[in-house]
Design a protein around this motif. Structure first.
Motif, PDB file in Angstrom:
ATOM      1  N   ASP A 100      31.522  87.491 127.632  1.00  0.00           N
ATOM      2  CA  ASP A 100      33.023  87.244 126.753  1.00  0.00           C
ATOM      3  C   ASP A 100      33.965  88.921 127.786  1.00  0.00           C
ATOM      4  O   ASP A 100      35.409  87.876 127.501  1.00  0.00           O
ATOM      5  CB  ASP A 100      33.261  87.471 125.396  1.00  0.00           C
ATOM      6  N   ASP A 127      35.591  82.464 134.984  1.00  0.00           N
ATOM      7  CA  ASP A 127      36.298  82.656 133.437  1.00  0.00           C
ATOM      8  C   ASP A 127      35.933  83.291 133.377  1.00  0.00           C
ATOM      9  O   ASP A 127      35.511  82.807 131.718  1.00  0.00           O
ATOM     10  CB  ASP A 127      35.745  80.761 133.608  1.00  0.00           C
ATOM     11  N   GLU A 205      44.562  86.111 133.734  1.00  0.00           N
ATOM     12  CA  GLU A 205      44.753  85.925 132.327  1.00  0.00           C
ATOM     13  C   GLU A 205      44.639  84.429 131.946  1.00  0.00           C
ATOM     14  O   GLU A 205      46.535  84.239 132.410  1.00  0.00           O
ATOM     15  CB  GLU A 205      45.457  86.833 131.927  1.00  0.00           C
ATOM     16  N   LEU A 206      44.439  83.898 131.731  1.00  0.00           N
ATOM     17  CA  LEU A 206      44.704  82.453 131.189  1.00  0.00           C
ATOM     18  C   LEU A 206      45.119  82.728 129.625  1.00  0.00           C
ATOM     19  O   LEU A 206      44.271  83.461 129.030  1.00  0.00           O
ATOM     20  CB  LEU A 206      43.259  81.194 130.227  1.00  0.00           C
ATOM     21  N   LEU A 207      46.303  82.138 128.670  1.00  0.00           N
ATOM     22  CA  LEU A 207      47.185  81.992 128.222  1.00  0.00           C
ATOM     23  C   LEU A 207      46.672  80.728 126.973  1.00  0.00           C
ATOM     24  O   LEU A 207      47.199  79.422 127.900  1.00  0.00           O
ATOM     25  CB  LEU A 207      48.208  82.693 127.660  1.00  0.00           C
ATOM     26  N   THR A 208      46.333  80.609 126.612  1.00  0.00           N
ATOM     27  CA  THR A 208      46.083  79.143 124.984  1.00  0.00           C
ATOM     28  C   THR A 208      47.508  79.097 124.074  1.00  0.00           C
ATOM     29  O   THR A 208      47.295  80.973 123.211  1.00  0.00           O
ATOM     30  CB  THR A 208      44.967  79.276 124.360  1.00  0.00           C
ATOM     31  N   LEU A 209      48.071  78.214 124.215  1.00  0.00           N
ATOM     32  CA  LEU A 209      49.279  78.310 123.171  1.00  0.00           C
ATOM     33  C   LEU A 209      49.336  77.332 122.208  1.00  0.00           C
ATOM     34  O   LEU A 209      48.389  76.373 122.048  1.00  0.00           O
ATOM     35  CB  LEU A 209      50.571  78.189 124.258  1.00  0.00           C
TER      36      LEU A 209
END
Length: 209
Positions: A100, A127, A205-209
Protein backbone atom coordinates in the motif's frame (compact mmCIF):
# COMPACT_ATOMS: atom_id res chain seq x y z
CA UNK A 1 -0.92 22.81 4.31
CA UNK A 2 -3.41 19.92 4.44
CA UNK A 3 -3.12 16.94 6.79
CA UNK A 4 -3.89 13.47 5.44
CA UNK A 5 -4.16 10.22 7.41
CA UNK A 6 -3.43 6.92 5.67
CA UNK A 7 -6.16 4.39 6.56
CA UNK A 8 -5.13 0.96 7.73
CA UNK A 9 -4.33 -1.81 7.73
CA UNK A 10 -1.23 -1.09 5.67
CA UNK A 11 1.37 -3.21 3.92
CA UNK A 12 4.58 -1.19 3.79
CA UNK A 13 7.62 -1.90 1.63
CA UNK A 14 10.87 -0.18 2.63
CA UNK A 15 13.72 -0.26 0.10
CA UNK A 16 17.33 0.78 0.61
CA UNK A 17 20.44 0.58 -1.48
CA UNK A 18 22.56 0.00 1.64
CA UNK A 19 22.10 -1.07 5.25
CA UNK A 20 21.12 1.99 7.35
CA UNK A 21 19.54 3.90 4.40
CA UNK A 22 16.03 3.06 5.52
CA UNK A 23 16.48 3.86 9.19
CA UNK A 24 18.36 7.11 8.54
CA UNK A 25 15.84 8.24 5.94
CA UNK A 26 12.59 7.30 7.66
CA UNK A 27 13.29 5.61 10.99
CA UNK A 28 10.94 7.84 12.97
CA UNK A 29 8.17 7.28 10.43
CA UNK A 30 8.69 3.53 10.79
CA UNK A 31 8.37 3.79 14.56
CA UNK A 32 5.12 5.72 14.23
CA UNK A 33 3.72 3.26 11.68
CA UNK A 34 4.71 0.28 13.83
CA UNK A 35 2.95 1.83 16.83
CA UNK A 36 -0.35 1.78 14.92
CA UNK A 37 -0.50 -2.00 15.24
CA UNK A 38 -2.15 -2.47 11.85
CA UNK A 39 0.93 -2.37 9.62
CA UNK A 40 3.08 -5.14 8.15
CA UNK A 41 6.56 -4.41 6.87
CA UNK A 42 8.99 -5.82 4.34
CA UNK A 43 12.50 -4.35 4.13
CA UNK A 44 14.64 -4.85 1.03
CA UNK A 45 18.37 -4.11 0.77
CA UNK A 46 20.27 -4.41 -2.49
CA UNK A 47 23.84 -4.27 -1.15
CA UNK A 48 25.71 -4.98 2.07
CA UNK A 49 28.61 -6.95 3.50
CA UNK A 50 27.74 -9.80 5.92
CA UNK A 51 28.55 -7.54 8.89
CA UNK A 52 26.42 -4.71 7.57
CA UNK A 53 23.53 -7.05 6.78
CA UNK A 54 23.69 -8.39 10.34
CA UNK A 55 23.43 -4.81 11.58
CA UNK A 56 20.49 -4.18 9.27
CA UNK A 57 18.78 -7.28 10.61
CA UNK A 58 19.20 -5.93 14.13
CA UNK A 59 17.90 -2.51 13.03
CA UNK A 60 14.84 -4.01 11.35
CA UNK A 61 13.90 -5.90 14.51
CA UNK A 62 14.45 -2.82 16.69
CA UNK A 63 12.46 -0.41 14.54
CA UNK A 64 9.69 -2.72 13.29
CA UNK A 65 9.67 -6.03 15.19
CA UNK A 66 8.50 -8.94 13.08
CA UNK A 67 9.26 -7.31 9.72
CA UNK A 68 10.56 -9.41 6.85
CA UNK A 69 14.07 -8.56 5.63
CA UNK A 70 15.09 -9.45 2.07
CA UNK A 71 18.74 -8.90 1.13
CA UNK A 72 20.75 -9.06 -2.07
CA UNK A 73 24.52 -8.96 -2.46
CA UNK A 74 24.98 -6.52 -5.32
CA UNK A 75 28.20 -4.45 -5.18
CA UNK A 76 28.09 -1.34 -3.01
CA UNK A 77 28.69 1.83 -5.03
CA UNK A 78 28.27 0.06 -8.38
CA UNK A 79 24.52 -0.27 -8.88
CA UNK A 80 24.43 1.76 -12.12
CA UNK A 81 26.72 -0.86 -13.67
CA UNK A 82 24.45 -3.61 -12.36
CA UNK A 83 21.15 -2.06 -13.38
CA UNK A 84 19.79 -5.30 -14.83
CA UNK A 85 20.54 -7.31 -11.69
CA UNK A 86 19.03 -4.60 -9.49
CA UNK A 87 15.89 -4.53 -11.62
CA UNK A 88 15.63 -8.32 -11.48
CA UNK A 89 16.01 -8.25 -7.70
CA UNK A 90 13.16 -5.78 -7.24
CA UNK A 91 10.98 -7.60 -9.76
CA UNK A 92 11.43 -10.79 -7.74
CA UNK A 93 10.15 -8.95 -4.66
CA UNK A 94 7.23 -7.49 -6.62
CA UNK A 95 6.04 -10.92 -7.70
CA UNK A 96 4.95 -11.72 -4.17
CA UNK A 97 4.15 -8.31 -2.72
CA UNK A 98 1.58 -5.62 -3.50
CA UNK A 99 2.27 -2.87 -0.96
CA UNK A 100 0.00 0.00 0.00
CA UNK A 101 2.98 2.27 0.68
CA UNK A 102 6.60 2.27 -0.44
CA UNK A 103 9.45 4.11 1.26
CA UNK A 104 12.49 4.51 -0.99
CA UNK A 105 15.37 6.92 -1.72
CA UNK A 106 14.88 10.19 -3.61
CA UNK A 107 15.09 10.38 -7.38
CA UNK A 108 17.49 13.35 -7.13
CA UNK A 109 19.76 11.83 -4.49
CA UNK A 110 23.43 12.56 -5.20
CA UNK A 111 24.50 8.97 -4.49
CA UNK A 112 24.38 6.85 -7.62
CA UNK A 113 23.10 3.73 -5.82
CA UNK A 114 20.24 5.66 -4.24
CA UNK A 115 19.20 7.12 -7.60
CA UNK A 116 19.14 3.70 -9.26
CA UNK A 117 16.90 2.30 -6.54
CA UNK A 118 14.56 5.30 -6.77
CA UNK A 119 14.27 4.97 -10.55
CA UNK A 120 13.66 1.22 -10.43
CA UNK A 121 10.98 1.51 -7.76
CA UNK A 122 8.91 3.82 -9.94
CA UNK A 123 9.00 1.35 -12.85
CA UNK A 124 8.50 -1.79 -10.77
CA UNK A 125 5.52 -0.57 -8.70
CA UNK A 126 3.70 1.92 -10.93
CA UNK A 127 0.45 2.22 -8.98
CA UNK A 128 1.63 2.51 -5.39
CA UNK A 129 2.07 5.62 -3.27
CA UNK A 130 5.83 6.07 -2.87
CA UNK A 131 7.40 8.38 -0.32
CA UNK A 132 11.00 9.11 -1.33
CA UNK A 133 13.06 9.70 1.80
CA UNK A 134 16.17 11.88 2.12
CA UNK A 135 19.61 10.82 3.32
CA UNK A 136 21.95 13.61 4.46
CA UNK A 137 25.50 13.49 3.09
CA UNK A 138 28.50 15.68 2.34
CA UNK A 139 27.28 16.21 -1.26
CA UNK A 140 24.77 18.76 0.03
CA UNK A 141 21.86 17.42 -2.00
CA UNK A 142 19.02 18.24 0.40
CA UNK A 143 16.14 19.89 -1.40
CA UNK A 144 12.64 21.26 -1.02
CA UNK A 145 10.48 18.25 -0.28
CA UNK A 146 6.75 17.87 -0.66
CA UNK A 147 5.37 15.68 2.14
CA UNK A 148 6.02 15.60 5.89
CA UNK A 149 5.42 13.11 8.68
CA UNK A 150 5.39 14.83 12.08
CA UNK A 151 6.88 12.84 14.94
CA UNK A 152 6.80 13.35 18.71
CA UNK A 153 10.07 14.29 20.39
CA UNK A 154 10.13 10.92 22.11
CA UNK A 155 10.00 9.17 18.72
CA UNK A 156 12.70 11.40 17.24
CA UNK A 157 15.05 10.63 20.11
CA UNK A 158 14.16 6.95 19.99
CA UNK A 159 15.17 6.88 16.31
CA UNK A 160 18.62 8.24 17.17
CA UNK A 161 19.01 5.83 20.08
CA UNK A 162 18.20 2.84 17.87
CA UNK A 163 20.50 4.01 15.06
CA UNK A 164 23.42 4.01 17.51
CA UNK A 165 22.42 0.63 18.88
CA UNK A 166 21.96 -1.07 15.50
CA UNK A 167 24.90 0.33 13.54
CA UNK A 168 28.08 0.38 15.67
CA UNK A 169 30.23 0.06 12.53
CA UNK A 170 29.18 3.55 11.42
CA UNK A 171 29.79 5.47 14.63
CA UNK A 172 33.35 6.45 13.67
CA UNK A 173 32.02 8.63 10.86
CA UNK A 174 32.34 12.36 11.51
CA UNK A 175 28.70 13.02 10.58
CA UNK A 176 27.18 10.22 12.67
CA UNK A 177 25.94 11.93 15.82
CA UNK A 178 22.82 13.03 17.68
CA UNK A 179 23.04 16.62 16.48
CA UNK A 180 22.98 15.66 12.82
CA UNK A 181 20.05 13.25 13.08
CA UNK A 182 17.98 15.40 15.42
CA UNK A 183 18.92 18.57 13.53
CA UNK A 184 17.55 17.18 10.29
CA UNK A 185 14.28 16.29 11.93
CA UNK A 186 14.14 19.66 13.71
CA UNK A 187 14.55 21.59 10.44
CA UNK A 188 11.87 19.52 8.71
CA UNK A 189 9.65 19.95 11.76
CA UNK A 190 10.00 23.72 11.57
CA UNK A 191 8.90 23.58 7.93
CA UNK A 192 5.60 21.94 8.86
CA UNK A 193 4.95 23.69 12.18
CA UNK A 194 6.03 20.77 14.33
CA UNK A 195 8.93 20.17 16.70
CA UNK A 196 10.28 17.23 14.69
CA UNK A 197 9.38 15.65 11.35
CA UNK A 198 10.73 13.57 8.50
CA UNK A 199 10.30 14.86 4.96
CA UNK A 200 9.65 13.05 1.71
CA UNK A 201 9.27 13.68 -2.00
CA UNK A 202 6.29 12.35 -3.95
CA UNK A 203 6.64 12.24 -7.72
CA UNK A 204 3.03 11.28 -8.47
CA UNK A 205 -0.09 11.10 -6.32
CA UNK A 206 -3.64 10.19 -7.31
CA UNK A 207 -6.47 12.03 -5.59
CA UNK A 208 -9.91 10.43 -5.41
CA UNK A 209 -12.66 13.07 -5.03
Amino acid sequence: MIGVTLPGPLTVLCIGAHPDDIEIGCGATLLELAARGDTSFTHVLLTGSPQRVDEARTATELFVPGADLVTFDLPDGRLPAHWGAAKEALESVAQGLSPDLILAPRLKDAHQDHRVVAELVSTTWRDCLTLHYEIPKWDGDLGQLTHYVTVPEETARRKVELLHKAYPSQQHRDWWDDEMFLGMMRVRGMECRSRYAEAFEVAKELLTL
